[in-house]
Design an enzyme around this catalytic site. Structure first.
Site, PDB file in Angstrom:
ATOM      1  N   ARG A 151      43.859  54.645  63.218  1.00  0.00           N
ATOM      2  CA  ARG A 151      44.983  55.227  62.477  1.00  0.00           C
ATOM      3  C   ARG A 151      44.547  55.894  61.183  1.00  0.00           C
ATOM      4  NH1 ARG A 151      49.741  52.815  64.062  1.00  0.00           N
ATOM      5  NH2 ARG A 151      50.713  52.637  62.017  1.00  0.00           N
TER       6      ARG A 151
ATOM      7  N   HIS B 117      41.082  50.559  61.492  1.00  0.00           N
ATOM      8  CA  HIS B 117      42.540  50.536  61.306  1.00  0.00           C
ATOM      9  C   HIS B 117      43.244  50.960  62.605  1.00  0.00           C
ATOM     10  CE1 HIS B 117      45.220  50.172  57.640  1.00  0.00           C
ATOM     11  NE2 HIS B 117      46.099  50.462  58.577  1.00  0.00           N
TER      12      HIS B 117
ATOM     13  N   THR C 290      42.717  45.167  52.481  1.00  0.00           N
ATOM     14  CA  THR C 290      42.438  46.320  53.348  1.00  0.00           C
ATOM     15  C   THR C 290      41.742  47.394  52.528  1.00  0.00           C
ATOM     16  OG1 THR C 290      44.313  45.834  54.767  1.00  0.00           O
ATOM     17  CG2 THR C 290      43.474  48.076  54.836  1.00  0.00           C
TER      18      THR C 290
ATOM     19  N   LYS D  14      38.955  43.897  55.044  1.00  0.00           N
ATOM     20  CA  LYS D  14      39.291  44.478  56.362  1.00  0.00           C
ATOM     21  C   LYS D  14      39.138  45.998  56.327  1.00  0.00           C
ATOM     22  CE  LYS D  14      42.934  44.787  59.808  1.00  0.00           C
ATOM     23  NZ  LYS D  14      43.452  46.155  59.614  1.00  0.00           N
TER      24      LYS D  14
ATOM     25  N   TYR E 103      47.354  45.656  49.911  1.00  0.00           N
ATOM     26  CA  TYR E 103      46.989  47.034  49.584  1.00  0.00           C
ATOM     27  C   TYR E 103      46.984  47.131  48.072  1.00  0.00           C
ATOM     28  CZ  TYR E 103      47.584  49.044  54.266  1.00  0.00           C
ATOM     29  OH  TYR E 103      47.444  49.379  55.579  1.00  0.00           O
TER      30      TYR E 103
ATOM     31  N   SER F 279      51.656  41.647  56.264  1.00  0.00           N
ATOM     32  CA  SER F 279      51.253  42.892  55.596  1.00  0.00           C
ATOM     33  C   SER F 279      51.982  43.074  54.271  1.00  0.00           C
ATOM     34  CB  SER F 279      51.586  44.067  56.518  1.00  0.00           C
ATOM     35  OG  SER F 279      51.515  45.292  55.834  1.00  0.00           O
TER      36      SER F 279
HETATM   37  C1  GLV Z   1      49.598  50.877  57.765  1.00  0.00           C
HETATM   38  O1  GLV Z   1      48.865  49.955  57.611  1.00  0.00           O
HETATM   39  C2  GLV Z   1      49.520  51.783  58.853  1.00  0.00           C
HETATM   40  O2  GLV Z   1      48.506  51.806  59.549  1.00  0.00           O
HETATM   41  O3  GLV Z   1      50.487  52.522  59.043  1.00  0.00           O
END
Ligand code: GLV
Length: 379
Positions: free
Chosen positions: A279, A276, A156, A252, A130, A107
Site C-alpha cells: 500500500r 505495508h 509504523t 513495523k 503513527y 491502529s
Molecule cells: C493505513 O495504514 C493505510 O494503509 O491506509
C-alpha cells in the site's frame, strides 16, 4: 459461516456485505499494485517439501511472541478504519484474537479508541503509533496507550507520506462516509452493515476526534494524512518514542537490510518486515523476498516478524522457514470481519490454524518452532 472454506471465501462474502469504498480501501494496494501482487506471487512461488512416514501424531502450533505465549505464530496487524468494515470492528477483532490466544494490534487510525477497546476487552492489546506533526498530541497518545496497559507499541515507519490508492479517489472514500448519491445507493444495499455502524460506538477516528484539529468534518484519508503526518520523521524520533514508551517497542515497515541493522540498534524488541501490504512504495520488493536477508542480518539481535500477503497456513510456514518468528495478518482477518464480525475474524484465524496444522503434518514437522529452511523445496 457455513460454506466458508478458505480466506478467499471470506473475501468474497465481505465484498458483498461491506460498502464498496471501505472494501476497496482495505483490499487495494497503491498505484499499479505491483508490490501488492508481488507479495502473493512470491509466496506462492515458494514450494514446500512433502515429507512422508514421519510420526506427526502430535503437533504443536504454539510459540512465543515477545516472550509471551501464543497459540499460533500470528498477530492481528493494525488496520486503519477497521471499524468501518463492521460496527465496533476493533472491539470484535480484539475479542476474537484474545479468544484464539493471539495478540491484537489497534491502529492509531482506528474507529474505536484505545479507551473503547480497553474497556470492552480484558486482555492487553498492542497499540500502533503513527507519528504526526503535533508531537504534543503524539506524546499524549503514548500516555493513553500506557494508561490502557497496552502490552507493546508498534511504531509504523513506512508511512511518512501516503502511497495513493486509486480506488479511494474514485470511490470518494472518506470517514465518515460522504453523502454522495453513489455511496448512498451502495449503502442502501448493505443494511446489515449500516445497522452495525449505527449501533457502533463511533463513526469517525476515535483516537483523534476531539484531540486533533481538523478532525471534526468529513475528510479524505489522503488529505488528512498529508496535513497531519510528519514527513520529517527520522531515526532520532524512534529514540524520542522510546524515551516515552517504557514497554516493548516494535518497528513495523522494515524492508531493507541496512534499515534492519539500524532498527536492531534502537533497542526495539522486534521488527516487522513489511511493505505495508503493498500500500506504500509500489515497485518495492515483496515482503517474502526481503525476509531471508533481513533475518540473516539481524535475526539473532531482534525478533523478526513477517507481514505481507499471508492468506494460508502454508504461507505462515513459508515465512517461518525464511526466518520469521511469527507473522501479522491484515487483510486475511479484515475480510473475516467484513464477512461476519467477531465470528468472521474467529473463522479467519481458525482457517489459518487448521491449514497450518495440516501443512505441518504434511511437511513432516512436529512444531512450528522446528520450522526452518529445510522445509523449503525450491524458491
Ligand atoms: C493505513 O495504514 C493505510 O494503509 O491506509
Amino acid at each position: 459461516m457455513r460454506n466458508i472454506a478458505c480466506i478467499e471465501d471470506l473475501r468474497e462474502r465481505a465484498r458483498r456485505k461491506v460498502p464498496r469504498a471501505f472494501f476497496d480501501y482495505a483490499d487495494a494496494g497503491s498505484y499499479a499494485q505491483e508490490t501488492l501482487r508481488a507479495n502473493r506471487d512470491d509466496l506462492e512461488r515458494i514450494k514446500l517439501r512433502q515429507r512422508v512416514l514421519v510420526d506427526v501424531s502430535s503437533r504443536d502450533l504454539g510459540t512465543t511472541i515477545l516472550g509471551a505465549p501464543v497459540s499460533l505464530p500470528l498477530a492481528l496487524a493494525p488496520i486503519g478504519l477497521c471499524g468501518m468494515q463492521h460496527g465496533d470492528g476493533e472491539i470484535l477483532a480484539a475479542r476474537a484474537a484474545h479468544a484464539a490466544g493471539i495478540p491484537f494490534c489497534l491502529s492509531t487510525m482506528s474507529i474505536c479508541s484505545i479507551e473503547d477497546v480497553a474497556e470492552a476487552t480484558r486482555t492487553p492489546f498492542w497499540f500502533q503509533l503513527y507519528v504526526m506533526r503535533d508531537r504534543g498530541f503524539i506524546g499524549a497518545l503514548i500516555e493513553r496507550a500506557i494508561a490502557a496497559k497496552c502490552s507493546a507499541l508498534v511504531l509504523t515507519v513506512d508511512l511518512q507520506v501516503l502511497g495513493q490508492r486509486h480506488c479511494d479517489i474514485k470511490n470518494g472514500m472518506t470517514v465518515p462516509p460522504q453523502i454522495r448519491l453513489k455511496n448512498v445507493l451502495d449503502i442502501g444495499t448493505k443494511p446489515a452493515w449500516a445497522l452495525g455502524i449505527l449501533k457502533g460506538k463511533r463513526k469517525t477516528f476515535g483516537n483523534l476526534a476531539g484531540h486533533v484539529r481538523g478532525m471534526e468534518g468529513v475528510t479524505s484519508l489522503a488529505q488528512w494524512t498529508a496535513s497531519q503526518f510528519d514527513p520529517s520523521l527520522s531515526w532520532k524520533d524512534v529514540e524520542w518514542v522510546r524515551s516515552r514508551w517504557p514497554g516493548k517497542l516494535i518497528l513495523k515497515g522494515i524492508l531493507d537490510v541496512e534499515d534492519a541493522k539500524t532498527a536492531a540498534k534502537t533497542g526495539a524488541a522486534a521488527i516487522v518486515v513489511s511493505n505495508h501490504g503493498g500500500r506504500q512504495l509500489d515497485g518495492a520488493p515483496s515482503s517474502i523476498s526481503a525476509l531471508p536477508k533481513i533475518a540473516d542480518a539481524v535475526g539473532a539481535d531482534v525478533e523478526v516478524m513477517f507481514d505481507g500477503g499471508i492468506r494460508t497456513g502454508a504461507d505462515v510456514v513459508r515465512a517461518l522457514a525464511l526466518g520469521a518468528r511469527s507473522c501479522m495478518i491484515g487483510r486475511a482477518y479484515v475480510y473475516g470481519l467484513g464477512a461476519g464480525g467477531q465470528a468472521g475474524v474467529a473463522k479467519a484465524i481458525e482457517i489459518l490454524r487448521n491449514e497450518l496444522d495440516v501443512t505441518l503434518a504434511l511437511t513432516g514437522t512436529k512444531s512450528v518452532r522446528d520450522i526452518d529452511r529445510r522445509v523449503i523445496a525450491q524458491m
